[in-house]
Motif scaffolding. Structure first.
Motif, PDB file in Angstrom:
ATOM      1  N   ALA A  80       0.846  -1.194   0.000  1.00 25.16           N
ATOM      2  CA  ALA A  80       0.000   0.000   0.000  1.00 25.16           C
ATOM      3  C   ALA A  80       0.880   1.242   0.000  1.00 25.16           C
ATOM      4  N   ILE A  81       0.440   2.242  -0.749  1.00 26.50           N
ATOM      5  CA  ILE A  81       1.077   3.561  -0.675  1.00 26.50           C
ATOM      6  C   ILE A  81       0.480   4.232   0.554  1.00 26.50           C
ATOM      7  N   VAL A  82       1.309   4.435   1.570  1.00 23.76           N
ATOM      8  CA  VAL A  82       0.816   4.956   2.839  1.00 23.76           C
ATOM      9  C   VAL A  82       1.010   6.460   2.984  1.00 23.76           C
ATOM     10  N   TRP A  83       1.812   7.045   2.098  1.00 21.85           N
ATOM     11  CA  TRP A  83       2.015   8.494   2.129  1.00 21.85           C
ATOM     12  C   TRP A  83       2.600   8.919   0.799  1.00 21.85           C
ATOM     13  N   SER A  84       2.243  10.118   0.338  1.00 23.80           N
ATOM     14  CA  SER A  84       2.813  10.721  -0.872  1.00 23.80           C
ATOM     15  C   SER A  84       3.083  12.186  -0.602  1.00 23.80           C
ATOM     16  N   GLY A  85       4.201  12.665  -1.116  1.00 23.41           N
ATOM     17  CA  GLY A  85       4.531  14.071  -0.941  1.00 23.41           C
ATOM     18  C   GLY A  85       5.962  14.348  -1.334  1.00 23.41           C
ATOM     19  N   HIS A  86       6.515  15.433  -0.797  1.00 26.30           N
ATOM     20  CA  HIS A  86       7.874  15.852  -1.136  1.00 26.30           C
ATOM     21  C   HIS A  86       8.903  14.818  -0.685  1.00 26.30           C
ATOM     22  N   ARG A  87      10.003  14.738  -1.425  1.00 24.22           N
ATOM     23  CA  ARG A  87      11.009  13.703  -1.206  1.00 24.22           C
ATOM     24  C   ARG A  87      11.587  13.716   0.204  1.00 24.22           C
ATOM     25  N   GLU A  88      11.918  14.868   0.732  1.00 22.66           N
ATOM     26  CA  GLU A  88      12.540  14.920   2.059  1.00 22.66           C
ATOM     27  C   GLU A  88      11.646  14.290   3.123  1.00 22.66           C
ATOM     28  N   ALA A  89      10.363  14.636   3.122  1.00 19.44           N
ATOM     29  CA  ALA A  89       9.425  14.051   4.087  1.00 19.44           C
ATOM     30  C   ALA A  89       9.243  12.560   3.808  1.00 19.44           C
ATOM     31  N   ALA A  90       9.164  12.185   2.535  1.00 18.94           N
ATOM     32  CA  ALA A  90       9.009  10.771   2.172  1.00 18.94           C
ATOM     33  C   ALA A  90      10.183   9.955   2.693  1.00 18.94           C
ATOM     34  N   GLU A  91      11.397  10.469   2.520  1.00 19.15           N
ATOM     35  CA  GLU A  91      12.577   9.774   3.025  1.00 19.15           C
ATOM     36  C   GLU A  91      12.519   9.639   4.543  1.00 19.15           C
ATOM     37  N   HIS A  92      12.065  10.673   5.221  1.00 20.08           N
ATOM     38  CA  HIS A  92      11.956  10.653   6.680  1.00 20.08           C
ATOM     39  C   HIS A  92      10.961   9.573   7.130  1.00 20.08           C
ATOM     40  N   TYR A  93       9.756   9.583   6.566  1.00 17.15           N
ATOM     41  CA  TYR A  93       8.748   8.584   6.942  1.00 17.15           C
ATOM     42  C   TYR A  93       9.216   7.177   6.588  1.00 17.15           C
ATOM     43  N   TRP A  94       9.834   7.022   5.406  1.00 18.14           N
ATOM     44  CA  TRP A  94      10.330   5.717   4.975  1.00 18.14           C
ATOM     45  C   TRP A  94      11.311   5.161   6.004  1.00 18.14           C
ATOM     46  N   GLU A  95      12.238   5.987   6.433  1.00 22.95           N
ATOM     47  CA  GLU A  95      13.265   5.545   7.385  1.00 22.95           C
ATOM     48  C   GLU A  95      12.659   5.194   8.737  1.00 22.95           C
TER      49      GLU A  95
END
Length: 94
Positions: free
Chosen positions: A64-79
């Motif tokens: 599932a795609i759980v979040w979409s948005g700017h790369r910096e925030a995406a990298e933060h949530y991913w980590e």
């Protein structure tokens, strides 16, 4: 069973522009409760009920795609999600 974890993909100079997708994959070691509570704790826009809906989607659909948005925030949530033990797909540009 071993799991391969890939670091988020990045792009060239314009890679921060546009939308990036944070994707959680199904696995055989995380419970629905852990997935739902982790998503609700890490991603500000996800309530516990929405976390459980994502857990169902991940279980039945494989991801599932759980979040979409700017790369910096995406990298933060991913980590943060990866550190909590969730099985993550590489970041995708949406």
């Amino acid at each position: 069973m071993s799991t391969t974890v890939e670091k988020p993909r990045t792009a060239g100079p314009d890679g921060a522009l546009g939308r990036w997708n944070v994707i959680v994959r199904n696995d055989n070691h995380n419970t629905f409760d852990h997935v739902a509570r982790t998503l609700a704790r890490v991603i500000p826009s996800v309530s516990l009920d929405r976390g459980y809906a994502f857990a169902e989607q991940i279980h039945h659909g494989g991801l599932a795609i759980v979040w979409s948005g700017h790369r910096e925030a995406a990298e933060h949530y991913w980590e943060l999600l990866r550190a909590a033990g969730l099985t993550m797909a590489p970041l995708e540009r949406g």
